[in-house]
Design a protein around this motif. Structure first.
Motif, PDB file in Angstrom:
ATOM      1  N   GLU A  58       0.830  -1.206   0.000  1.00  0.00           N
ATOM      2  CA  GLU A  58       0.000   0.000   0.000  1.00  0.00           C
ATOM      3  C   GLU A  58       0.869   1.263   0.000  1.00  0.00           C
ATOM      4  N   ASP A  59       2.149   1.101  -0.350  1.00  0.00           N
ATOM      5  CA  ASP A  59       3.107   2.221  -0.379  1.00  0.00           C
ATOM      6  C   ASP A  59       3.230   2.902   0.984  1.00  0.00           C
ATOM      7  N   ILE A  60       3.173   2.108   2.024  1.00  0.00           N
ATOM      8  CA  ILE A  60       3.318   2.606   3.391  1.00  0.00           C
ATOM      9  C   ILE A  60       4.554   1.961   4.006  1.00  0.00           C
ATOM     10  N   SER A  61       5.405   2.768   4.590  1.00  0.00           N
ATOM     11  CA  SER A  61       6.595   2.243   5.251  1.00  0.00           C
ATOM     12  C   SER A  61       6.307   2.012   6.730  1.00  0.00           C
ATOM     13  N   VAL A  62       7.152   1.209   7.372  1.00  0.00           N
ATOM     14  CA  VAL A  62       6.972   0.853   8.772  1.00  0.00           C
ATOM     15  C   VAL A  62       8.253   1.140   9.535  1.00  0.00           C
ATOM     16  N   THR A  63       8.113   1.753  10.698  1.00  0.00           N
ATOM     17  CA  THR A  63       9.238   1.868  11.621  1.00  0.00           C
ATOM     18  C   THR A  63       8.876   1.125  12.901  1.00  0.00           C
ATOM     19  N   TYR A  64       9.874   0.470  13.510  1.00  0.00           N
ATOM     20  CA  TYR A  64       9.648  -0.327  14.704  1.00  0.00           C
ATOM     21  C   TYR A  64      10.397   0.253  15.894  1.00  0.00           C
ATOM     22  N   GLY A  65       9.735   0.250  17.042  1.00  0.00           N
ATOM     23  CA  GLY A  65      10.391   0.542  18.302  1.00  0.00           C
ATOM     24  C   GLY A  65      10.333  -0.714  19.158  1.00  0.00           C
ATOM     25  N   PHE A  66      11.470  -1.138  19.705  1.00  0.00           N
ATOM     26  CA  PHE A  66      11.531  -2.382  20.472  1.00  0.00           C
ATOM     27  C   PHE A  66      11.509  -2.089  21.963  1.00  0.00           C
ATOM     28  N   PHE A  67      10.598  -2.774  22.670  1.00  0.00           N
ATOM     29  CA  PHE A  67      10.374  -2.531  24.092  1.00  0.00           C
ATOM     30  C   PHE A  67      10.036  -3.850  24.789  1.00  0.00           C
ATOM     31  N   TRP A  69       7.458  -6.290  26.551  1.00  0.00           N
ATOM     32  CA  TRP A  69       6.108  -6.466  26.024  1.00  0.00           C
ATOM     33  C   TRP A  69       5.059  -5.578  26.694  1.00  0.00           C
ATOM     34  N   SER A  70       5.125  -5.421  27.989  1.00  0.00           N
ATOM     35  CA  SER A  70       4.128  -4.594  28.668  1.00  0.00           C
ATOM     36  C   SER A  70       4.194  -3.148  28.192  1.00  0.00           C
ATOM     37  N   ARG A  71       5.414  -2.639  28.015  1.00  0.00           N
ATOM     38  CA  ARG A  71       5.570  -1.267  27.539  1.00  0.00           C
ATOM     39  C   ARG A  71       5.159  -1.153  26.071  1.00  0.00           C
ATOM     40  N   ALA A  72       5.462  -2.174  25.277  1.00  0.00           N
ATOM     41  CA  ALA A  72       5.063  -2.165  23.863  1.00  0.00           C
ATOM     42  C   ALA A  72       3.554  -2.051  23.730  1.00  0.00           C
ATOM     43  N   ARG A  73       2.832  -2.821  24.547  1.00  0.00           N
ATOM     44  CA  ARG A  73       1.375  -2.751  24.510  1.00  0.00           C
ATOM     45  C   ARG A  73       0.867  -1.400  24.990  1.00  0.00           C
ATOM     46  N   LEU A  74       1.432  -0.893  26.083  1.00  0.00           N
ATOM     47  CA  LEU A  74       0.945   0.344  26.682  1.00  0.00           C
ATOM     48  C   LEU A  74       1.183   1.549  25.769  1.00  0.00           C
ATOM     49  N   ALA A  76       1.260   1.606  22.520  1.00  0.00           N
ATOM     50  CA  ALA A  76       0.263   1.568  21.448  1.00  0.00           C
ATOM     51  C   ALA A  76      -1.131   1.863  21.991  1.00  0.00           C
ATOM     52  N   GLN A  77      -1.430   1.324  23.162  1.00  0.00           N
ATOM     53  CA  GLN A  77      -2.746   1.529  23.762  1.00  0.00           C
ATOM     54  C   GLN A  77      -3.016   3.000  24.036  1.00  0.00           C
ATOM     55  N   LYS A  78      -1.978   3.741  24.445  1.00  0.00           N
ATOM     56  CA  LYS A  78      -2.125   5.169  24.731  1.00  0.00           C
ATOM     57  C   LYS A  78      -2.059   6.032  23.476  1.00  0.00           C
ATOM     58  N   GLY A  79      -1.859   5.423  22.309  1.00  0.00           N
ATOM     59  CA  GLY A  79      -1.791   6.194  21.078  1.00  0.00           C
ATOM     60  C   GLY A  79      -0.450   6.834  20.829  1.00  0.00           C
ATOM     61  N   LEU A  80       0.577   6.431  21.579  1.00  0.00           N
ATOM     62  CA  LEU A  80       1.917   6.972  21.361  1.00  0.00           C
ATOM     63  C   LEU A  80       2.622   6.262  20.210  1.00  0.00           C
ATOM     64  N   ARG A  81       2.083   5.124  19.772  1.00  0.00           N
ATOM     65  CA  ARG A  81       2.461   4.446  18.542  1.00  0.00           C
ATOM     66  C   ARG A  81       1.178   4.042  17.845  1.00  0.00           C
ATOM     67  N   ASP A  82       1.284   3.685  16.545  1.00  0.00           N
ATOM     68  CA  ASP A  82       0.085   3.371  15.771  1.00  0.00           C
ATOM     69  C   ASP A  82      -0.429   1.962  16.005  1.00  0.00           C
ATOM     70  N   GLY A  83       0.416   1.074  16.492  1.00  0.00           N
ATOM     71  CA  GLY A  83       0.010  -0.299  16.715  1.00  0.00           C
ATOM     72  C   GLY A  83       1.162  -1.096  17.275  1.00  0.00           C
ATOM     73  N   SER A  84       0.990  -2.418  17.344  1.00  0.00           N
ATOM     74  CA  SER A  84       2.010  -3.262  17.950  1.00  0.00           C
ATOM     75  C   SER A  84       2.051  -4.623  17.268  1.00  0.00           C
ATOM     76  N   VAL A  85       3.241  -5.189  17.157  1.00  0.00           N
ATOM     77  CA  VAL A  85       3.481  -6.506  16.563  1.00  0.00           C
ATOM     78  C   VAL A  85       4.056  -7.423  17.642  1.00  0.00           C
ATOM     79  N   ALA A  86       3.626  -8.613  17.842  1.00  0.00           N
ATOM     80  CA  ALA A  86       2.449  -9.288  17.306  1.00  0.00           C
ATOM     81  C   ALA A  86       1.797  -9.995  18.491  1.00  0.00           C
TER      82      ALA A  86
END
Length: 207
Positions: A58-67, A69-74, A76-86
């Motif tokens: 879809e011509d969309i690039s992805v950047t990842y931040g590694f954390f 798991w609890s922080r990774a979920r939080l 994204a949940q707070k909207g500080l990232r667009d989502g979380s894998v996986a």
């Protein structure tokens, strides 16, 4: 935008994203769980690469931040990232996230010390063992109900590595982990000669 990937996407895009960036880039949290996800470029693990390729269609690039798991979920949940894998799709996360289609099937097996004679068939067979768990993991409804009811003795930490060290030291008897991830982690920790796993899956699901 249709994505054939299970990525958890937050309901509201992160407010600090610039408008032009949000049209061409998504920022996802991730965790170190090789070979599926790992903080190693260029592909960042098998699942991360699948996600990146799907968005690229879809011509969309992805950047990842590694954390952790609890922080990774939080984040994204707070909207500080667009989502979380996986993640596995479960009710308490559906309150905060949309889930994509599954990316890969996976299961958890019960790891134990090689010098321990261990066999099991049902969750009830596990009631006499001390079991280590990792925070924010999903181990299956029947098992988690037994933990909540107190019929299974569980000790929860935030680290898979910590659970493997506790298992090797005899502080717990069992630790459920994805076999490929677990065997790789044991090799890194120098514990492959001490720990193995039972082939009966505790839980089978999709990420």
């Amino acid at each position: 935008m249709a994505t054939l990937l299970c990525v958890a996407m937050v309901h509201i895009l992160a407010p600090q994203l610039h408008a032009e960036e949000s049209d061409s880039t998504v920022r996802l949290t991730n965790g170190h769980w090789p070979p599926y996800m790992e903080n190693t470029p260029p592909h960042f693990g098998v699942i991360s690469q699948i996600v990146t390729l799907a968005f690229a269609k879809e011509d969309i690039s992805v950047t990842y931040g590694f954390f952790p798991w609890s922080r990774a979920r939080l984040l994204a949940q707070k909207g500080l990232r667009d989502g979380s894998v996986a993640w596995t799709c479960r009710g308490k996360l559906l309150k905060f996230f949309h889930f994509s289609d599954p990316i890969v099937a996976h299961n958890y097996a019960l790891f134990h010390r090689k010098d321990m004679d261990f066999d099991w068939d049902t969750v009830k067979d596990l009631e006499s063992y001390r079991i280590g768990l990792t925070q924010d993991y999903n181990y299956g409804e029947e098992f988690e109900e037994a933990v909540a009811a107190g019929t299974i003795s569980a000790d929860t930490t935030t680290s898979d590595e910590s659970n493997f060290r506790k298992l090797a030291a005899g502080r717990i008897d069992l630790f459920p982990m994805e076999p490929a991830v677990g065997m790789g982690m044991l090799k890194e920790l120098g514990l492959s000669d001490k720990i193995t796993f039972h082939t009966t899956p505790l839980q089978s699901d999709y990420l």
